[in-house]
Motif scaffolding. Sequence first.
Motif, mmCIF file in Angstrom:
data_model
loop_
_atom_site.group_PDB
_atom_site.id
_atom_site.type_symbol
_atom_site.label_atom_id
_atom_site.label_comp_id
_atom_site.label_asym_id
_atom_site.label_seq_id
_atom_site.Cartn_x
_atom_site.Cartn_y
_atom_site.Cartn_z
ATOM 1 N N THR A 98 44.119 43.398 43.213
ATOM 2 C CA THR A 98 43.421 42.326 42.497
ATOM 3 C C THR A 98 42.926 42.821 41.145
ATOM 4 O O THR A 98 42.381 43.914 41.040
ATOM 5 C CB THR A 98 42.210 41.827 43.321
ATOM 6 N N PHE A 99 43.146 42.007 40.138
ATOM 7 C CA PHE A 99 42.576 42.221 38.812
ATOM 8 C C PHE A 99 41.564 41.108 38.585
ATOM 9 O O PHE A 99 41.877 39.936 38.798
ATOM 10 C CB PHE A 99 43.646 42.116 37.722
ATOM 11 N N THR A 100 40.353 41.480 38.155
ATOM 12 C CA THR A 100 39.361 40.466 37.796
ATOM 13 C C THR A 100 38.922 40.707 36.351
ATOM 14 O O THR A 100 38.903 41.846 35.876
ATOM 15 C CB THR A 100 38.133 40.488 38.728
ATOM 16 N N PHE A 101 38.583 39.620 35.690
ATOM 17 C CA PHE A 101 38.214 39.633 34.279
ATOM 18 C C PHE A 101 36.835 38.987 34.150
ATOM 19 O O PHE A 101 36.682 37.814 34.472
ATOM 20 C CB PHE A 101 39.246 38.862 33.453
ATOM 21 N N THR A 102 35.845 39.759 33.689
ATOM 22 C CA THR A 102 34.479 39.273 33.588
ATOM 23 C C THR A 102 33.973 39.502 32.166
ATOM 24 O O THR A 102 34.025 40.623 31.665
ATOM 25 C CB THR A 102 33.559 40.025 34.584
ATOM 26 N N SER A 103 33.465 38.435 31.558
ATOM 27 C CA SER A 103 32.914 38.545 30.206
ATOM 28 C C SER A 103 31.628 39.365 30.256
ATOM 29 O O SER A 103 30.756 39.117 31.085
ATOM 30 C CB SER A 103 32.635 37.138 29.663
ATOM 31 N N VAL A 104 31.559 40.376 29.396
ATOM 32 C CA VAL A 104 30.378 41.245 29.289
ATOM 33 C C VAL A 104 30.114 41.489 27.804
ATOM 34 O O VAL A 104 30.996 41.270 26.975
ATOM 35 C CB VAL A 104 30.592 42.607 30.023
ATOM 36 N N PRO A 105 28.905 41.967 27.476
ATOM 37 C CA PRO A 105 28.660 42.302 26.062
ATOM 38 C C PRO A 105 29.699 43.332 25.589
ATOM 39 O O PRO A 105 29.956 44.319 26.268
ATOM 40 C CB PRO A 105 27.249 42.902 26.083
ATOM 41 N N GLY A 106 30.333 43.051 24.491
ATOM 42 C CA GLY A 106 31.328 43.966 23.943
ATOM 43 C C GLY A 106 32.758 43.660 24.355
ATOM 44 O O GLY A 106 33.678 44.348 23.937
ATOM 45 N N GLY A 107 32.960 42.638 25.179
ATOM 46 C CA GLY A 107 34.333 42.299 25.555
ATOM 47 C C GLY A 107 34.461 41.763 26.965
ATOM 48 O O GLY A 107 33.676 40.935 27.410
ATOM 49 N N THR A 108 35.455 42.290 27.673
ATOM 50 C CA THR A 108 35.766 41.835 29.021
ATOM 51 C C THR A 108 35.880 43.045 29.940
ATOM 52 O O THR A 108 36.600 44.000 29.623
ATOM 53 C CB THR A 108 37.110 41.068 29.038
ATOM 54 N N GLU A 109 35.156 42.995 31.058
ATOM 55 C CA GLU A 109 35.326 44.043 32.054
ATOM 56 C C GLU A 109 36.533 43.670 32.912
ATOM 57 O O GLU A 109 36.588 42.588 33.495
ATOM 58 C CB GLU A 109 34.094 44.190 32.944
ATOM 59 N N VAL A 110 37.510 44.568 32.937
ATOM 60 C CA VAL A 110 38.694 44.374 33.759
ATOM 61 C C VAL A 110 38.563 45.323 34.942
ATOM 62 O O VAL A 110 38.414 46.531 34.764
ATOM 63 C CB VAL A 110 39.987 44.683 32.976
ATOM 64 N N GLN A 111 38.582 44.757 36.135
ATOM 65 C CA GLN A 111 38.527 45.577 37.341
ATOM 66 C C GLN A 111 39.884 45.511 38.038
ATOM 67 O O GLN A 111 40.464 44.441 38.205
ATOM 68 C CB GLN A 111 37.447 45.090 38.300
ATOM 69 N N TRP A 112 40.388 46.688 38.407
ATOM 70 C CA TRP A 112 41.683 46.824 39.086
ATOM 71 C C TRP A 112 41.370 47.408 40.456
ATOM 72 O O TRP A 112 40.818 48.500 40.569
ATOM 73 C CB TRP A 112 42.538 47.761 38.271
ATOM 74 N N ARG A 113 41.706 46.671 41.505
ATOM 75 C CA ARG A 113 41.364 47.069 42.870
ATOM 76 C C ARG A 113 42.600 46.969 43.753
ATOM 77 O O ARG A 113 43.307 45.958 43.731
ATOM 78 C CB ARG A 113 40.261 46.162 43.396
ATOM 79 N N MET A 114 42.836 48.010 44.530
ATOM 80 C CA MET A 114 43.953 48.024 45.477
ATOM 81 C C MET A 114 43.425 48.490 46.825
ATOM 82 O O MET A 114 42.657 49.448 46.897
ATOM 83 C CB MET A 114 45.054 48.976 45.002
ATOM 84 N N THR A 115 43.826 47.805 47.875
ATOM 85 C CA THR A 115 43.445 48.213 49.216
ATOM 86 C C THR A 115 44.705 48.524 50.005
ATOM 87 O O THR A 115 45.818 48.115 49.633
ATOM 88 C CB THR A 115 42.644 47.110 49.945
ATOM 89 N N GLY A 116 44.536 49.238 51.088
ATOM 90 C CA GLY A 116 45.689 49.557 51.918
ATOM 91 C C GLY A 116 45.270 50.158 53.240
ATOM 92 O O GLY A 116 44.092 50.433 53.484
ATOM 93 N N GLU A 117 46.255 50.338 54.065
ATOM 94 C CA GLU A 117 46.043 50.940 55.368
ATOM 95 C C GLU A 117 47.123 51.985 55.579
ATOM 96 O O GLU A 117 48.309 51.710 55.366
ATOM 97 C CB GLU A 117 46.125 49.858 56.450
ATOM 98 N N ASN A 118 46.706 53.170 55.946
ATOM 99 C CA ASN A 118 47.663 54.249 56.204
ATOM 100 C C ASN A 118 48.205 54.110 57.628
ATOM 101 O O ASN A 118 47.438 54.092 58.578
ATOM 102 C CB ASN A 118 46.996 55.615 56.026
ATOM 103 N N LYS A 119 49.529 54.024 57.721
ATOM 104 C CA LYS A 119 50.192 53.907 59.017
ATOM 105 C C LYS A 119 51.339 54.902 59.071
ATOM 106 O O LYS A 119 51.915 55.247 58.044
ATOM 107 C CB LYS A 119 50.759 52.496 59.212
#
Length: 156
Positions: A98-119
């Motif tokens: 998931t990528f999320t884009f949040t307006s913050v002072p100075g621009g946009t905070e971009v968060q990159w998140r990956m989840t998984g399960e080891n099998k």
Amino acid sequence: MSTYEVRRSAVIPASANEIFPLVNSFREWTAWSPWESVDPGMDRRYFGPDTGVGAGYEWSGNRKAGSGTMEIVESVPDSTVKVRLQFTKPFKALNPTTFTFTSVPGGTEVQWRMTGENKGAAKIFAFFVNMDKMVGSDFERGLASLAGTVAARKKG
């Protein structure tokens, strides 16, 4: 540990509507993805629409690049892009991203998140390699490259 999460964020000095299109289209990922240079001879195939839900990308490369598919499963303009990331090599794995884009002072905070399960074999691999350390630095490079790509396009 059988489940894991890798999460990185960066503030990019641009608006979400300048950044979002670079994530919402796999055709744009060649400009900033940290994995594009891993295998210059990598085979790539795009499928579905160019942007948004249903847009897809399939790759097959050397041992380092591996192979798999990505498909955008949710796209909320200037807010969220959710990707179904599925590896077929070196290990079979499903990694919701998931990528999320949040307006913050100075621009946009971009968060990159990956989840998984080891099998299976990946579970054994996880005993020796920390996924956050292994992939986190790639996310950091990717976010920096994304910021550079946005800056270059603003100038051009």
